[in-house]
Structures are given as structure tokens and as C-alpha cells.
Motif scaffolding. Structure first.
Motif, PDB file in Angstrom:
ATOM      1  N   ALA A 186      54.066-128.836  27.504  1.00 52.89           N
ATOM      2  CA  ALA A 186      53.652-130.537  27.076  1.00 52.89           C
ATOM      3  C   ALA A 186      54.800-131.410  27.513  1.00 52.89           C
ATOM      4  N   PRO A 187      54.695-132.475  27.919  1.00 49.94           N
ATOM      5  CA  PRO A 187      55.641-133.309  28.327  1.00 49.94           C
ATOM      6  C   PRO A 187      56.043-133.932  26.917  1.00 49.94           C
ATOM      7  N   ALA A 188      57.295-134.509  27.109  1.00 49.82           N
ATOM      8  CA  ALA A 188      57.976-135.048  26.082  1.00 49.82           C
ATOM      9  C   ALA A 188      57.165-135.874  25.080  1.00 49.82           C
ATOM     10  N   SER A 190      53.920-136.390  25.005  1.00 47.83           N
ATOM     11  CA  SER A 190      52.680-135.753  24.154  1.00 47.83           C
ATOM     12  C   SER A 190      53.500-135.100  23.291  1.00 47.83           C
ATOM     13  N   LEU A 193      53.610-137.369  20.529  1.00 45.62           N
ATOM     14  CA  LEU A 193      52.398-138.035  19.862  1.00 45.62           C
ATOM     15  C   LEU A 193      51.777-136.954  19.036  1.00 45.62           C
ATOM     16  N   LYS A 194      51.832-135.641  19.465  1.00 43.05           N
ATOM     17  CA  LYS A 194      51.023-134.686  18.793  1.00 43.05           C
ATOM     18  C   LYS A 194      51.731-133.969  17.835  1.00 43.05           C
ATOM     19  N   GLY A 195      53.068-133.819  18.307  1.00 46.98           N
ATOM     20  CA  GLY A 195      53.818-133.231  17.188  1.00 46.98           C
ATOM     21  C   GLY A 195      54.518-133.681  16.164  1.00 46.98           C
TER      22      GLY A 195
END
Lengths: 272, 277
Positions: A186-188, A190, A193-195
């Protein structure tokens, strides 16, 4: 084995909380504290006469405050009170927007660049080290008296608070989840946003609500330096010695603070 | 952002297309040469490992804790940066990849963790879809605009791991075994060409451990991808792996069939012998 002594006692180990050096330094700290109290009380030179007649003064003041001039609420307080709430809310929202990038830069697990990190820390510290009244004085000087100066003062004081606590919340996230998302490629952004975001969201709302609560109280006094809100009404009443009007203003501030507190507690209970 | 919507070939890749087919004649999925890692200068954790992993089958790495099993696995997708050495995966040296290149490589490497590493506050189905984050732009991720075939695939996989009716449960409501099933499904959502599992059963009870190993071996078999699993339970490893690698103090000291593993080997791997019965 010595006679007369309890043989079991001989084998006991001593429980020692502090080493001799630690014990000495604890005494030293106590000595410094006592010395500081003695020196500072001598330095401030309390005038005994002023202290003695304080009870009389308090009674006199209460007499002038009571009964409050409740008719003044409609004339001069209501508008200013609403303005105060607006200053607090707008200031908090602006602070949140400003604090987000600063918090991201201050969290060591997100920003590794030492320069950015130092810059973020500097912003956070300088925001917090200046009182909101002082910020208000600055902004009144720049933008003239009024609500704009108040909103900016609240925002600039709150950036440090929100940014620091949010930064700490970011540093406390469970890094395993973050690692797992990185491992998926995943790009940083993302990963943020999700982590990170789902993990800090409850803390963030809690921080922002708490700060709003504080800001309602702080914006009530900003008017004293001309930055809008109910403080203006308070200042006017004080300067003209209408103590019954002062009482009305104080009561309204008190009521609003209580209501704000109750609202915030309820909302926090719901989201967390 | 450039790999937003990786083209129409993607959905096809999702279904068990054999990665090996892309490399006809090549039977080695992963080739590690001289892998060396030290966290602190002078203290080597991996001391120049060589390892080839075939295109299919389960490889179990056994060894005492602190021997570098986890470091080895994390070096493969560079969650841990190797100090030196080569890791050739599908013809690319992973250690030399740029950041963007590394992200593309990581999409093909699924990973399952000991502590599951789910995003606790997200729903189960969203955790699965996190496996697709490497394929969609952050903006789409933010608005949860996952391609519909990804969503279909997520529900399908959830059924396969036996959690079909828990899709909208929050991950922190699940038991350990259920969480690890979600962890496996998330890794498989990537349509990986290899699966790494770092102590996937260490936090689970014996029965669940067997179920998890069984599930992982079966699903990886369906996809025809190789699995490398770190495991300290020798019996469990031997039961599901076709190949055992014994590690001790940063070196490989056994590499062969589970049936070839003797007490002498175990003594060499774990040290001492009192624990052997």
C-alpha cells in the motif's frame, strides 16, 4: 549461628527501596522545595493590612453584585454570548485543520526527517507557551479589535494542544497493523488512511471536544483585550462599575460552561 | 498513484492463475544469496544465508526464538532491510528495488503475522479489502471505492475461510482463530505469488493451530503458490510442510524432508537434549 538471635532472621534479605545516594538526593530535593517556599513568600511582600480587610471587601463586593440585573441579559449579554460560542467553535475547527499536518510531522513513527520533526516540535511548543490572551493582543494589533482576532487567538493557542495530543496518539497506534498494510504494498497515504486513521479517530474526537470545552471558557475572557465575545460585555460593565450587570455576565458564562461540559461529556461517552 | 487500476488483466490474476506459468521452465520462486543482517554493527542475526524456494509447496522454518527466523522472513519483503545479500523474486533483486518498485513487489508477496495485525476498528470485510490497497489509489481507498470484482472476491474468500457471516463484524470482536483466518484471507486478497507466514499459530490453541495450518496449506495449494512458514512447533511444521529448514544462530543447519529430521538434528537446532523425549 549466634545465640539469642532468631535464626530465621539471620537469613532474611533486606528490602531496600533506595540506595544511600538516592536517599540523600531525595532529602536534597525536599530541602530545595522548602527553601523555595520561604524565599518566595519573603519576596512577594504581602501587605498585612490588605489581607486583614479582605473579608470586609468580599462582603462589600457581594453586596454590589447581588441582585444581578437580569434585564441586562437581553440588552447586552445574549449576542455576545453567542459570539463567544462561535469564536470557540471556529477557533477549534481552524486549530484542527492546522494541527493535522503538524501532528503528522511530530509523530516519530511517521516522520523520520529530523528537520521536519524539529520544526513540528517548535510549532507545538511556541503555540502552547503563549497564552491565548497574548495571542489575542497580537491579533488585535494586526486585524483590529473584533471576532476575527478572537478566532485566530483561540486557533493558534489550540494548535499546540491538539497537535501534541494527536501526535502522541499517532505514536501509540498498534504498529503491527501498519506493518501489515505496508506489507501489502500500500502507498504511504493509504497506510495513513487505513492503518493510522481508524486507530486514532476516537482519540482525535475526544481531544477536539475537550479543546472546544476549554475554548468556550478561554474565549469568554478574550473580550477583555478587545477580541470579541462576552468578555467585551464584562469589560464594559466592570469599567462603568455596574456590578449587578457584571453579575449577570458572570452567571451567563458560568451557565454556558456547565452546559458545554455536559454536552461534551455526553458526546464523548457516545463515540468512545 | 501510477498503478491505479492496474489494467484489465488484474481480475484474471485474482483467480488461481499459476504464477509459475509466467516463468516457464523456472521452478524456483525465491532465490536468496548470502543474506546477511545485523541490527547493531558487529552482531549478525543472519550470517550469509543461501536458500532456494520452489514454486509450490509448504516450507517450514524451525528454530529457537531469537535465531533470525522472523528476520529472514521480513527481509524477503523488506519490512526489515537486509544489510547485504540478494533476494531474487521473479527475476528481480528485491534488495535493489526503489520505493515504488518495492511496493509493486510487495503486492505479490502475501504475509500472515503472529499477532494477526488486523486493523482492529475496521470491519472484517474492510480488513480483507486492505489487501488490495496496493492496487488502488489512496483517494479511492479513502472513499472505499474498491473495484466490484475485488469486493466479490473478498466475500468469496471470506466464505472460503469460513467466516462468511461475520463480514460486518468489527475485527476486535473476533476470536484468535477467526482473526488469523481474516489475516490469511487478507494476504490472499493480494493475489500473491508467494505467502510468508511468521509464526501464524503461536498465539493459538493446539486445535486451532492445526486448523489454521490446514487452511493455509489448502488455500495456497489451490492457488498453486509456495508458502514459507516460521513455526516453532516442530510436529506441526512436519505435518504440513514438504520441506523443513532448521535454523540455529543465524545459519541453516538442516534442510530436507520432515521425515529426515532426527533427534540429532533437533539437538543441533535447539541445543541441549533434556527436552527431547
Amino acid at each position: 549461628m549466634m545465640t539469642g538471635n532468631d535464626p530465621v532472621q539471620m537469613t532474611h534479605r533486606r528490602l531496600q527501596r533506595f540506595s544511600p545516594l538516592e536517599r540523600f538526593s531525595r532529602w536534597l530535593v525536599l530541602l530545595v522545595v522548602v527553601a523555595a517556599i520561604v524565599v518566595s513568600t519573603r519576596h512577594v511582600e504581602i501587605i498585612p493590612e490588605f489581607l486583614y480587610d479582605a473579608p470586609t471587601q468580599i462582603l462589600d463586593l457581594l453586596n454590589r453584585l447581588w441582585p444581578p440585573d437580569l434585564s441586562y441579559y437581553q440588552q447586552g449579554v445574549h449576542e455576545a454570548l453567542v459570539e463567544t460560542l462561535h469564536i470557540a467553535s471556529l477557533g477549534t475547527i481552524l486549530a484542527l485543520i492546522l494541527a493535522l499536518p503538524v501532528a503528522l510531522c511530530s509523530a516519530t513513527n511517521i516522520t523520520t526527517n529530523p528537520l521536519l520533526h524539529a520544526f513540528a516540535k517548535l510549532v507545538l511548543v511556541s503555540s502552547r507557551s503563549v497564552n491565548s490572551l497574548v495571542w489575542a493582543l497580537l491579533f488585535v494589533a494586526i486585524f483590529g479589535p473584533g471576532t476575527l482576532a478572537g478566532v485566530l487567538a483561540i486557533a493558534f493557542r489550540s494548535v499546540g494542544f491538539v497537535g501534541k495530543l494527536l501526535g502522541e496518539a499517532l505514536e501509540e497506534v498498534h504498529m503491527g497493523s501498519v506493518e501489515a498494510l505496508k506489507a501489502t504494498g500500500a502507498p504511504a497515504t493509504s497506510v495513513l488512511l487505513k492503518g493510522y486513521w481508524p486507530q486514532v479517530m476516537p482519540a482525535l474526537w475526544s481531544i477536539v471536544l475537550f479543546r472546544w470545552d476549554i475554548n468556550v471558557r478561554e474565549s469568554a475572557v478574550l473580550g477583555l483585550v478587545g477580541a470579541g465575545g462576552i468578555g467585551v460585555a464584562l469589560n464594559n460593565a466592570l469599567n462603568t462599575f455596574y456590578w449587578d450587570k457584571v453579575a449577570t455576565v458572570l452567571l451567563s458564562i458560568f451557565a454556558v460552561v456547565i452546559v458545554a461540559e455536559l454536552v461534551v461529556t455526553q458526546i464523548r461517552k457516545r463515540i468512545i | 498513484m501510477s498503478e491505479t487500476g492496474s489494467g484489465p488483466t488484474e481480475p484474471e490474476n485474482l483467480r488461481g492463475k499459476r504464477p509459475a506459468d509466467n516463468f516457464v521452465g523456472e521452478e524456483t520462486a525465491l532465490k536468496i544469496r548470502g543474506l546477511f543482517k545485523e541490527y547493531r554493527p558487529g552482531v549478525a542475526v543472519l550470517k550469509g544465508l543461501d536458500l532456494d524456494v520452489d514454486c509450490r509447496g509448504v516450507t517450514a522454518i524451525i528454530g529457537p526464538s531469537g535465531t533470525g527466523k522472523s528476520t529472514l522472513l521480513r527481509c524477503i519483503n523488506r519490512l526489515v532491510e537486509p544489510t547485504s545479500g540478494e533476494i531474487i523474486f521473479e527475476g528481480e533483486d528485491i534488495t535493489k528495488l526503489s520505493r515504488a518498485g518495492l511496493r509493486r513487489a510487495r503486492r505479490k508477496i502475501g504475509m500472515v503475522f503472529q499477532e494477526y495485525n488486523l486493523v482492529e476498528r475496521l470491519s472484517v470485510i474492510e480488513n480483507l479489502l486492505c489487501g488490495r490497497l496496493g492496487y488502488i489509489s489512496p483517494l479511492k481507498a479513502w472513499f472505499r471505492k474498491f473495484p466490484s470484482q475485488d469486493i466479490d472476491h473478498a466475500f468469496e474468500l471470506l466464505d472460503k475461510v469460513g467466516l462468511g457471516d461475520l463480514a460486518y463484524q468489527r475485527a476486535d470482536n473476533l476470536s484468535g482463530g477467526q482473526r488469523q483466518r481474516v489475516g490469511i484471507a487478507r494476504a490472499l486478497m493480494q493475489a500473491p505469488h508467494i505467502l510468508l507466514a511468521d509464526e501464524p499459530t503461536s498465539s493459538l490453541d493446539p486445535k486451532t493451530s492445526v486448523e489454521i495450518m490446514e487452511l493455509m496449506a489448502r488455500l495456497a495449494g489451490d492457488l498453486d503458490i509456495p508458502v514459507i512458514v516460521n513455526i516453532h512447533d516442530v510436529a506441526l511444521g512436519s505435518r504440513f510442510a514438504q520441506r523443513i529448514i532448521g535454523m540455529s544462530e543465524g545459519n541453516i543447519v538442516y534442510d530436507g524432508l520432515p521425515s529426515g529430521l532426527t533427534d540429532t538434528h533437533l539437538k543441533e537446532i535447539y541445543g541441549g537434549e533434556d527436552w527431547l523425549q
